[in-house]
Each structure stands twice: as structure tokens, then as C-alpha cells.
Design a protein around this motif. Structure first.
Motif, mmCIF file in Angstrom:
data_model
loop_
_atom_site.group_PDB
_atom_site.id
_atom_site.type_symbol
_atom_site.label_atom_id
_atom_site.label_comp_id
_atom_site.label_asym_id
_atom_site.label_seq_id
_atom_site.Cartn_x
_atom_site.Cartn_y
_atom_site.Cartn_z
ATOM 1 N N ASP A 129 0.805 -1.226 0.000
ATOM 2 C CA ASP A 129 0.000 0.000 0.000
ATOM 3 C C ASP A 129 0.835 1.272 0.000
ATOM 4 N N GLN A 130 1.999 1.238 0.651
ATOM 5 C CA GLN A 130 2.770 2.467 0.814
ATOM 6 C C GLN A 130 3.502 2.885 -0.448
ATOM 7 N N MET A 131 3.552 2.016 -1.453
ATOM 8 C CA MET A 131 4.314 2.331 -2.657
ATOM 9 C C MET A 131 3.524 3.280 -3.556
ATOM 10 N N GLN A 132 4.142 4.400 -3.889
ATOM 11 C CA GLN A 132 3.488 5.403 -4.730
ATOM 12 C C GLN A 132 4.543 6.170 -5.506
ATOM 13 N N ALA A 133 4.243 6.482 -6.740
ATOM 14 C CA ALA A 133 5.137 7.296 -7.561
ATOM 15 C C ALA A 133 4.297 8.081 -8.559
ATOM 16 N N PHE A 134 4.923 9.051 -9.203
ATOM 17 C CA PHE A 134 4.240 9.885 -10.187
ATOM 18 C C PHE A 134 5.113 10.019 -11.429
ATOM 19 N N ILE A 135 4.446 10.030 -12.585
ATOM 20 C CA ILE A 135 5.118 10.334 -13.840
ATOM 21 C C ILE A 135 4.458 11.567 -14.438
ATOM 22 N N LEU A 136 5.257 12.573 -14.761
ATOM 23 C CA LEU A 136 4.769 13.780 -15.414
ATOM 24 C C LEU A 136 5.176 13.716 -16.874
ATOM 25 N N ILE A 137 4.181 13.678 -17.772
ATOM 26 C CA ILE A 137 4.460 13.626 -19.206
ATOM 27 C C ILE A 137 4.215 15.022 -19.758
ATOM 28 N N THR A 138 5.209 15.578 -20.436
ATOM 29 C CA THR A 138 5.143 16.976 -20.835
ATOM 30 C C THR A 138 5.435 17.163 -22.320
ATOM 31 N N ASP A 139 4.940 18.289 -22.852
ATOM 32 C CA ASP A 139 5.305 18.741 -24.189
ATOM 33 C C ASP A 139 6.524 19.645 -24.157
ATOM 34 N N SER A 140 6.751 20.288 -23.016
ATOM 35 C CA SER A 140 7.861 21.238 -22.869
ATOM 36 C C SER A 140 8.820 20.746 -21.805
ATOM 37 N N ALA A 141 10.099 21.002 -22.013
ATOM 38 C CA ALA A 141 11.095 20.627 -21.022
ATOM 39 C C ALA A 141 10.869 21.432 -19.740
ATOM 40 N N PRO A 142 10.990 20.814 -18.573
ATOM 41 C CA PRO A 142 10.803 21.548 -17.314
ATOM 42 C C PRO A 142 11.802 22.678 -17.159
ATOM 43 N N SER A 143 11.350 23.772 -16.568
ATOM 44 C CA SER A 143 12.263 24.873 -16.244
ATOM 45 C C SER A 143 13.156 24.495 -15.071
ATOM 46 N N GLY A 144 12.701 23.550 -14.248
ATOM 47 C CA GLY A 144 13.470 23.105 -13.097
ATOM 48 C C GLY A 144 12.566 22.863 -11.907
ATOM 49 N N ARG A 145 13.200 22.758 -10.727
ATOM 50 C CA ARG A 145 12.475 22.564 -9.468
ATOM 51 C C ARG A 145 12.861 23.676 -8.498
ATOM 52 N N THR A 146 11.912 24.067 -7.671
ATOM 53 C CA THR A 146 12.172 25.111 -6.695
ATOM 54 C C THR A 146 13.142 24.609 -5.624
ATOM 55 N N ASP A 147 13.970 25.521 -5.089
ATOM 56 C CA ASP A 147 14.914 25.160 -4.044
ATOM 57 C C ASP A 147 14.241 25.192 -2.678
ATOM 58 N N GLU A 148 15.023 25.094 -1.610
ATOM 59 C CA GLU A 148 14.468 25.046 -0.256
ATOM 60 C C GLU A 148 13.720 26.323 0.108
ATOM 61 N N GLN A 149 14.037 27.415 -0.559
ATOM 62 C CA GLN A 149 13.327 28.688 -0.321
ATOM 63 C C GLN A 149 12.171 28.882 -1.299
ATOM 64 N N GLY A 150 11.845 27.844 -2.059
ATOM 65 C CA GLY A 150 10.754 27.936 -3.022
ATOM 66 C C GLY A 150 11.083 28.796 -4.219
ATOM 67 N N ARG A 151 12.360 28.932 -4.542
ATOM 68 C CA ARG A 151 12.780 29.842 -5.606
ATOM 69 C C ARG A 151 13.300 29.094 -6.820
#
Length: 221
Positions: A129-151
Motif C-alpha cells: 500500500d505504501q508504494m506510490q510514484a508519479f510520472i509527469l508527461i510533458t510537451d515542454s522541457a521543465p524549467s526546473g524545481r524550486t529550491d528550499e526557499q521555493g525559488r
């Protein structure tokens, strides 16, 4: 004299073209609308931004967990689900972007799963039950991920800037109140300063072994 004028004109034209082709950048700050705290590790995608070709990727099952927890791939990519545990797993998804079912197996499935539609795919295991994952399928390359300050600094290429001053951003985080889709923002590019956005996050789960909605839907079949 004519030669000098020609060279000077060429330099002016080259400078104008370089200026037109400059990539604009926008500093972004993302916060939780309920707590006001910064949101770290959120995926930010510029709609209609630069695209990437399909890839071959993996989500590994090890120690009864999926690795990585979040996989971002271009549309039409193929994903394999190798099982490195000494127990069998049953991997499945009901997500509209890609519903699939790999029944109990060990080792490596016969064929990878192809993801031909953009969106968010939530994945679970019918046995653990605890196993979970996500796949994001996109048309555009991601700009990135926010850092610890949400930036995050988002690059706006000339191909996206249509002189309206408006762009569309997609934001996703596993704790979005609706993490089955990406939050969409239509915004005006700020002339100065940073762009401040907020999303609503669910509280941190109390336990890793909770029976989540995905598992409940499977057992209702």
C-alpha cells in the motif's frame, strides 16, 4: 567609405538580431497558500517552451519503494519498471493520461509502458500500500524545481514571448491538494522583481503505511 558603412550596418543588424534572440529570465517564488511557507522541490514547466525528444526511462522497485518517486518525461517516452526486490509487485495506474496494469511479476516486465499523452500519472502497487510514484508527461522541457526557499529562475525564450507580456506556467508538487493534475497559471511577466505564486498543499501524511485513494479504487474493482 562604402565598405565601412556596410560593415557598420552589418554590425547594427547583428546586434539587433542578438537582442531579439535574448532569453528573458524571471525569478519565481512559490509559497503554500495556507501556511505561507516556501514550497521546495516543486516542478515548474513553461507552457509551449522548448521541447525534448522521447526517452527511455526506468522506475525501479527496491526496498518496497519506487525510485524515483517523481519521473518527468517527454511525450511518447517509454518507461520500464524493473523489480529489484525479492518479492513480487503489481504495478498499476488509473490515471486518464495513462491507465495500465502490470500484474504480479519479478525481474523485468516483458515490455516498457509507452506514455503518449501529457498529464500526471499516479502509480501504485496492489500488494504494498505504501508504494506510490508519479510520472509527469510533458510537451515542454521543465524549467526546473524550486529550491528550499521555493525559488527558481525561469527562462523565457524568444519563441514563447509573443509581445503580450503573458506566459503560462504549470506547477506540480506531490502534496498539491489535487496532485493528479498540474496547477496552471496565466501570468504577466514582471518588469522588475520576482514573480510570486502560491499553491495549496495538503498536510504531510501522518504515516507511510496509510491506505490511499489509489489503493482504495483498486480494491473496489
Amino acid at each position: 567609405m562604402i565598405y565601412k558603412l556596410t560593415v557598420a550596418l552589418l554590425l547594427v543588424l547583428v546586434g539587433a538580431l542578438c537582442h531579439a534572440a535574448e532569453t528573458n529570465t524571471i525569478p519565481l517564488e512559490l509559497t503554500d497558500s495556507l501556511s505561507g511557507e516556501p514550497v521546495a522541490d516543486a516542478v515548474v514547466i513553461l507552457e509551449d517552451g522548448p521541447s525534448e525528444p522521447p526517452v527511455e526511462a526506468e522506475i525501479v522497485q527496491k526496498n518496497r519503494n519506487f525510485y524515483p518517486h517523481t519521473l518527468i518525461i517527454p511525450k511518447h517516452s517509454r518507461v520500464d519498471f524493473p523489480n529489484q526486490d525479492n518479492t513480487q509487485h503489481h504495478v498499476y495506474s488509473f490515471s486518464p493520461a495513462k491507465a495500465f496494469n502490470i500484474e504480479l511479476y519479478a525481474g523485468r516486465p516483458t515490455e516498457p509502458v509507452v506514455f503518449n499523452k501529457t498529464g500526471v500519472v499516479e502509480i501504485g502497487c496492489n500488494i504494498h500500500d505504501q508504494m506510490q510514484a508519479f510520472i509527469l508527461i510533458t510537451d515542454s522541457a521543465p524549467s526546473g524545481r524550486t529550491d528550499e526557499q521555493g525559488r527558481l529562475t525561469v527562462e523565457i525564450p524568444p519563441s514563447v514571448d509573443d509581445d503580450s507580456g503573458k506566459i503560462e506556467l504549470l506547477v506540480w508538487h506531490p502534496r498539491l491538494t489535487d496532485n493528479t493534475r498540474m496547477a496552471r497559471f496565466t501570468i504577466e511577466q514582471p518588469s522588475s522583481g520576482s514573480l510570486e505564486l502560491s499553491v495549496e498543499l495538503s498536510p504531510e501524511p501522518a504515516s507511510d503505511d496509510r491506505l490511499d485513494g489509489l489503493q482504495e479504487r483498486f480494491r473496489e474493482l
